[in-house]
Design an enzyme around this catalytic site. Sequence first.
Site, PDB file in Angstrom:
ATOM      1  N   ASP A 155      77.370 -13.113   3.498  1.00  0.00           N
ATOM      2  CA  ASP A 155      76.014 -13.637   3.714  1.00  0.00           C
ATOM      3  C   ASP A 155      75.627 -14.468   2.480  1.00  0.00           C
ATOM      4  OD1 ASP A 155      73.482 -13.123   5.597  1.00  0.00           O
ATOM      5  OD2 ASP A 155      72.801 -13.202   3.514  1.00  0.00           O
ATOM      6  N   GLU A 191      72.859 -17.299   8.389  1.00  0.00           N
ATOM      7  CA  GLU A 191      73.628 -17.641   7.206  1.00  0.00           C
ATOM      8  C   GLU A 191      74.750 -16.625   6.984  1.00  0.00           C
ATOM      9  OE1 GLU A 191      70.021 -15.204   5.818  1.00  0.00           O
ATOM     10  OE2 GLU A 191      70.462 -16.756   7.277  1.00  0.00           O
TER      11      GLU A 191
END
Length: 522
Positions: A401, A444
Amino acid sequence: MKSHSFRFLSNFRLQLSLVFGGLFLLATLLDIAIEPFLNETLIENKGEALLSTAQIISKSLDMELLQREQKLRLRTHNKAFSTTSIRSQALTNELVQIKQENPDIKWLGIIAEDGKLATAIGTKPSPYIEYAVSIYDDAGALRGTLVAQNSWSWVSAMIAELLPRNSAEYATQVFIVNQQNIALFSTSADEPTTLPAPLVNQRYRQEDWPDGTNYLYAEAKIENPAKKGWRVLIRESPPQFLASFHRLRSELTLPSLIITLLLVVLVYRIAASISSPLEALVSTAQRISAGEEHVEWKIDASSHEFNKLSLAIRQMATTLLARRGELAAINASLEKKVEERTEALSEANRQLAERATLLEQMARSDALTGLGNRMAAAERLTAEYQRFRRSHAPYSVLLMDADHFKRVNDTYGHAVGDQVLQQIAATLHSVARTTDFAARYGGEEFLLLLPDTDAEGAMVLAERVRTAISAASDTVAGVITVSIGAASAQEEDDTHETIVQRADEALYRAKANGRNRVEGAG
């Protein structure tokens, strides 16, 4: 007295005339007798053509609906849908952006878990085609449903491209019908209020519709699960597509009758003078029949009537030879047109196959980064888990992430945020091995599947990925780092999701322990 009454029947010229007249009558009766069979054959061919067109329209509509629904589903992976209140202005702004990107969408709304409308934009079209996707939070819990209503304008344009060129001549009409047998869309200005029941064990049918008009029609089912019971129905009126055939027959009837009468007269004349000139005439006619086009006509006859007949046959032969040349040219032209139409159909089929392949690829790839999407990741994870169960070959999963990504979006805007995601994806693709599989797993969040890799190897590769991403940062957002969670397959794992869950837990530990680090699953 009786013999005198029928003496005229012994006249040779009359006998031949009666024979030819009878043959014409027999041919006419035979034509009338086989007309139903010809009509039935024409209807069968037309029915198969209608079925093929309906299947092409159904498949194209099914793929287009799947693509639009998939695009809508991909948008729900945005953080705004998983974290923001479904009644917030931020989520309404997301709906406005989706509507601007998709002009066919006239109305967008979010239905809360209690079934009430939470927010909506636009005006509902009439008629409309609707599709919906579920909205989940980061924990996978259902938050609501995103509903879109499109106008049918794009369906109309698609059908116009797929219909044959002569569809307007035959008044071809297409209907999209739902499982309640109600026409949702029609290319006809006079939309029928009642439609026939779905076909059972039939490819096409000719019958009277509820409005009393006789139609030949075929139908094809739409396989989209969300549109269960929908079908494409296409119809034509038999008199319209049989009109050209009957018109040709009507146009040929009078010429055929005229030619037959001329033959009767010619036979009558020939029979009036059975002599050597007749044999010479027969010989000349045989030479023409054999294909000799330039024949010298030297018929010696004292009968003015025979000379006229000879001249008439000569003119007829000349005309027939000219017509034969014309027919040969017409036949060559028709063969060329058939070849061109066949090539055009082959090209259309090729383009349709390419489009189907492209749509399948788009459904499994992320539009922004070019990596696989969550659906593609789920398929590869399932396949790798099944291989692990068969061969016990190790494999690992890296879940990563981008650190402080929300701050990047808030500070520099979504355009820079997209550049950051593309840069991470490019770095991930360059660092990954040929056998590895990379996917954008969330907003993301990225996933890297490592076949034939144990826990130790996964940690080494994860550290390499983390270092490469921070070193490759070249956007205005500065250095971008990632936190990575690593997990390897174990015998006690029930499904591939168990491994991903352990990698996710390790990812959370990496973030909790300061970010920009790699944590392995315990």
